[in-house]
Motif scaffolding. Sequence first.
Motif, mmCIF file in Angstrom:
data_model
loop_
_atom_site.group_PDB
_atom_site.id
_atom_site.type_symbol
_atom_site.label_atom_id
_atom_site.label_comp_id
_atom_site.label_asym_id
_atom_site.label_seq_id
_atom_site.Cartn_x
_atom_site.Cartn_y
_atom_site.Cartn_z
ATOM 1 N N PHE A 1 9.427 -8.585 -3.651
ATOM 2 C CA PHE A 1 9.390 -7.130 -3.572
ATOM 3 C C PHE A 1 10.317 -6.590 -2.481
ATOM 4 C CE2 PHE A 1 5.085 -8.343 -5.063
ATOM 5 C CZ PHE A 1 5.251 -7.922 -6.367
ATOM 6 N N THR B 1 12.030 -3.196 -2.902
ATOM 7 C CA THR B 1 11.168 -2.024 -2.703
ATOM 8 C C THR B 1 10.994 -1.740 -1.211
ATOM 9 O OG1 THR B 1 10.002 -2.638 -4.708
ATOM 10 C CG2 THR B 1 8.910 -1.057 -3.272
ATOM 11 N N SER C 1 2.365 2.506 -3.352
ATOM 12 C CA SER C 1 2.610 3.363 -4.508
ATOM 13 C C SER C 1 3.397 2.627 -5.593
ATOM 14 C CB SER C 1 3.376 4.608 -4.051
ATOM 15 O OG SER C 1 3.893 5.314 -5.138
ATOM 16 N N LYS C 2 4.315 1.739 -5.175
ATOM 17 C CA LYS C 2 5.189 1.090 -6.159
ATOM 18 C C LYS C 2 4.684 -0.283 -6.589
ATOM 19 C CE LYS C 2 7.858 4.494 -5.122
ATOM 20 N NZ LYS C 2 7.059 5.688 -5.399
ATOM 21 N N ILE C 3 3.891 -0.933 -5.742
ATOM 22 C CA ILE C 3 3.485 -2.306 -6.050
ATOM 23 C C ILE C 3 2.026 -2.292 -6.454
ATOM 24 C CG2 ILE C 3 3.259 -4.641 -5.148
ATOM 25 C CD1 ILE C 3 5.555 -3.954 -3.232
ATOM 26 N N GLU C 4 1.792 -2.472 -7.738
ATOM 27 C CA GLU C 4 0.440 -2.402 -8.256
ATOM 28 C C GLU C 4 -0.356 -3.598 -7.748
ATOM 29 O OE1 GLU C 4 0.594 -1.585 -12.390
ATOM 30 O OE2 GLU C 4 -1.572 -1.641 -12.631
ATOM 31 N N ASP D 1 -2.850 -1.993 -17.562
ATOM 32 C CA ASP D 1 -2.082 -2.323 -16.361
ATOM 33 C C ASP D 1 -0.802 -3.064 -16.755
ATOM 34 O OD1 ASP D 1 -3.086 -4.713 -17.148
ATOM 35 O OD2 ASP D 1 -3.963 -5.260 -15.213
ATOM 36 N N LYS E 1 2.943 -4.311 -17.300
ATOM 37 C CA LYS E 1 4.117 -4.322 -16.426
ATOM 38 C C LYS E 1 5.321 -4.763 -17.254
ATOM 39 C CE LYS E 1 1.322 -5.422 -12.428
ATOM 40 N NZ LYS E 1 0.059 -5.614 -13.176
ATOM 41 N N GLN F 1 -5.379 4.068 -13.925
ATOM 42 C CA GLN F 1 -3.996 4.443 -13.622
ATOM 43 C C GLN F 1 -3.892 5.933 -13.353
ATOM 44 O OE1 GLN F 1 -2.378 2.047 -12.906
ATOM 45 N NE2 GLN F 1 -1.921 0.559 -14.497
ATOM 46 N N PHE G 1 -5.217 6.604 -9.937
ATOM 47 C CA PHE G 1 -4.264 6.218 -8.894
ATOM 48 C C PHE G 1 -3.162 7.263 -8.764
ATOM 49 C CE2 PHE G 1 -0.420 4.446 -7.260
ATOM 50 C CZ PHE G 1 -0.850 3.744 -6.168
ATOM 51 N N ASP H 1 -1.968 9.604 -5.569
ATOM 52 C CA ASP H 1 -0.805 9.071 -4.864
ATOM 53 C C ASP H 1 -0.055 10.208 -4.184
ATOM 54 O OD1 ASP H 1 1.304 7.710 -3.934
ATOM 55 O OD2 ASP H 1 2.000 6.946 -5.862
ATOM 56 N N ARG H 2 0.160 10.045 -2.904
ATOM 57 C CA ARG H 2 0.804 11.111 -2.143
ATOM 58 C C ARG H 2 2.211 11.414 -2.667
ATOM 59 N NH1 ARG H 2 3.351 9.735 3.793
ATOM 60 N NH2 ARG H 2 5.173 10.955 3.321
ATOM 61 N N PHE H 3 2.895 10.382 -3.177
ATOM 62 C CA PHE H 3 4.263 10.607 -3.651
ATOM 63 C C PHE H 3 4.258 11.425 -4.931
ATOM 64 C CE2 PHE H 3 4.389 6.996 -0.904
ATOM 65 C CZ PHE H 3 5.490 7.252 -0.125
ATOM 66 N N TYR I 1 9.734 10.138 -9.786
ATOM 67 C CA TYR I 1 8.560 9.347 -9.414
ATOM 68 C C TYR I 1 8.246 8.335 -10.518
ATOM 69 C CZ TYR I 1 3.654 8.201 -8.670
ATOM 70 O OH TYR I 1 2.482 7.512 -8.502
ATOM 71 N N SER J 1 10.679 5.550 -10.429
ATOM 72 C CA SER J 1 10.498 4.614 -9.315
ATOM 73 C C SER J 1 9.299 3.697 -9.562
ATOM 74 C CB SER J 1 10.334 5.378 -7.995
ATOM 75 O OG SER J 1 9.038 5.935 -7.913
ATOM 76 N N ILE J 2 8.277 4.202 -10.271
ATOM 77 C CA ILE J 2 7.120 3.359 -10.577
ATOM 78 C C ILE J 2 7.491 2.304 -11.615
ATOM 79 C CG2 ILE J 2 4.827 3.387 -11.658
ATOM 80 C CD1 ILE J 2 4.756 4.536 -8.942
ATOM 81 N N GLY K 1 9.222 -2.273 -7.374
ATOM 82 C CA GLY K 1 7.935 -2.892 -7.052
ATOM 83 C C GLY K 1 7.473 -3.832 -8.144
ATOM 84 N N THR K 2 6.316 -3.540 -8.713
ATOM 85 C CA THR K 2 5.782 -4.399 -9.777
ATOM 86 C C THR K 2 6.216 -3.934 -11.165
ATOM 87 O OG1 THR K 2 3.793 -3.090 -9.469
ATOM 88 C CG2 THR K 2 3.725 -5.347 -8.688
ATOM 89 N N SER L 1 5.504 -1.235 -12.897
ATOM 90 C CA SER L 1 4.235 -0.927 -13.552
ATOM 91 C C SER L 1 4.412 0.072 -14.684
ATOM 92 C CB SER L 1 3.260 -0.353 -12.535
ATOM 93 O OG SER L 1 3.182 -1.218 -11.446
ATOM 94 N N ARG M 1 1.235 2.358 -15.311
ATOM 95 C CA ARG M 1 1.098 3.448 -14.346
ATOM 96 C C ARG M 1 2.124 4.546 -14.615
ATOM 97 N NH1 ARG M 1 0.334 1.403 -8.355
ATOM 98 N NH2 ARG M 1 -1.716 0.875 -9.156
#
Lengths: 470, 331
Positions: free
Chosen positions: A429, A432, A464-467, B46, B48, B65, B68, B72-74, B267, B270-271, B275-276, B278, B281
């Motif tokens: 990650f 990120t 927020s990005k990594i579930e 969930d 991915k 989801q 969440f 989420d603040r973002f 947003y 970026s999700i 990251g994962t 997702s 999400r």
Amino acid sequence: MNKLKRVLSGTLALAMAASMLTACGGDDSSSKAAGNSGDASNGGGDTSDKTVIKVYTFTEETQGQIDRFLEKNPDMAAKYEFKVTLEATAADYISKVSSALAGDDAPDLFLADADYAQLFAGLEGTATLAELGVEFDESDYYSYMLDFTTVDGNRMAISHQAAPGAVFYRTDYAEQYLGVKTPEEMQAKMSNWEDFKAVADTLKDNGIYMVSGIDELKRCFMANRDTAWVDADMNYCLDEDLVKQYLEVTKYLCDEKETQYAAATQWTNDWYTGMKDGVFCYFGCTWYLHYTIKPNCLTTLTGAKDDKGNPTVADADYVEGNGSYGKWAMIQGPMAYFWGGTWWYGSDKAAADPAKKEAVSSIIEFYCCDAEAMTDFAKTSGDFVSKKSVVDAIKSDEAFKNPFLGGQNHYEFFASAADNVNAKTMSKFDDTFNTAVNDATNKYVLEGASIDEAIAYIGEYAKSKIEGLK
Amino acid sequence: MASTTKKRANLEKNYFGYIFIAPFFLTYLIFQVVPLIDTFRYALTDAKAWYMDPNQAYNFVGLDQFKFVVNDRFFKDAFFTTPVMWIMGFIPQLGIALLLAAWFTNEKIRVKGQGFFKVVFYMPNIMTAATIGVLFLAFIRSNGFIHSFCVAIGYIEDARYPITSEWFGRGIVAFINFWMWYGQTMIVLTAGILGINPSFFEAASIDGASGFQTFGRITLPLIRPIMTYSLVTSLIGGFQMFDVPNMLATGDSHAAFGPKISTIVMYIKSIAYSGTFSVGRACAASVILFAVTAVVSLFLFWIMRDKDAAKAAKAAKKRAKEQAALEGGNI
């Protein structure tokens, strides 16, 4: 007239339908073709008697390396044909490899950059080096690059190059303003961050910026965290002291007008411009020396053009006095770190087929294990190889006295730097977290957020990005 | 009886048309509708991207989801920023477009070179948003003219510093949206005004109405449907704002307002792409965006509805009912 109209409209309708169908059909046939070539290689090749080895890569270098391998090993060239697919965009390359590995169309051999080497090691369909029959003496390698791609104790990949980091600094400024004549003296003056700041203060009084932007120190600091950002159980692990130190040093340099720009400049024109003049040091590594700082320190080009007609750097441009060429030297700086590398993998599909297994393991051994071949490769390409015994044997070779570095032997330098590198801090990650750290740096350095807010932001961003991050 | 046969014959004669439009609807069905419906399904899982989860072994997680995302603040930041930037751009966009449309259609003024001006005003809309994003990026980056101007007037004291104000960033995005779209809105409104029966304007001028009175009492009420159309399409576009702010936030700008001009679609991206990766999400966030856009659009339709016409329709219905009751009573 009516008939004409009807014919015309009918033709148009057909043309429209046909164009749509060909669009779909095009895709279809190409995927079929790909499927066929896969089948052909599975069946040992009906059209020619050579076994096709499918190679996926992210770098143009690979084709040259394969040609070189076949040239030096005519018996391999007689038996195998390597088909190289190049995809330079990281995100596209990752999806290409990972989707292909899951299917019948898997590549036999594929390569990875440091940013996703760990991700590839964990993919289903990646063979272990033992399964491929690649044999090597682990103690003879820089441990960081093997540890990095180890999954459940299995070595999944090996890199032919190591990429220890360094600080490149301007020798002319050092002599003029700091009275420093050799890299050893410079290292003594910059061996920790307090000294680093002191040097920056002296240079500021003489109108020289210490670094280009506020992201210059990031790679170096982040490689020195005591844990990875995310551990095996998906816990968020923050090395708070180190991140704090990074932010504080950066803010100090920025506030004191010791960075040329109060902004992130890496890979921008402003970053390159500083290499020509006005900036004292850059944080780089082995490949950075050849591909980034050396071509960008020049101010005048003779006007050579590349294949596409764009201006490019010619060998004749590399003369002392052109820009800052020849006015640089390397030191370790305040912290040891590494940046990048090229890892080689074989797929399960290759490991299951004896013929392919032979080809894949031979080329990996040729570039990553065979001392003689690696020595030859290092001398012709200047690349820093990953095998310690090879490095030790050739590091004092005259061939590595680098005119860009005013005659300093970069091989000897990297050899000592590579021993100190630790890559246990890498996780899949990191990309990120890179963004999170950039944002946090902006918050703290430019926008007046408190250091705790900035550090908390990194965790919030990551969650927020990594579930599933805890 | 005779008339129905004729109608059927007409229908049969036109079946060619269906073949004409079939390719579009088929591709739309396969490549748009099916994934669209899938979005709702994925939003409850969930899931991915397959390089994070090669076997696609995702689980059904109910509304987790959604929970969440709304916490989420973002997402909250983006949900504030996006409509704010849209409103900041849309108010001047509609205002200027109305003004220009009124001028261009005014018989008394007879603006010369209308065609030329229309082309010039429409021009920014022809360029892709990304191109314009790059253009403005060059303005705000260090030594770009906006940055240099800020330094010259003392807004930025040290030229090494970039522009960091979030309202500055939002203002630039709003300005670009305004600048790109006011020409298009103007053309639409002009068409609306030209659709008004000229005898209304004649009658008004004979009665001695001033220009303002004519505009306020005749033009505005009669172009309401077309204004509703502009408003709703712009709203949908506004909620899905992506290319310009994305270019300004992620391009090589030296400007540090990146995360502060992050929109809902940025947003979602970026999700789904970091990251994962997702997918589930990101789908949940997309469904929320869809729901909010739909609700706000319906609300706007309701606000902008023709109240007099609605009243008249209601009254007519009532009369018809009474009439029916009366007739029923008679029988």
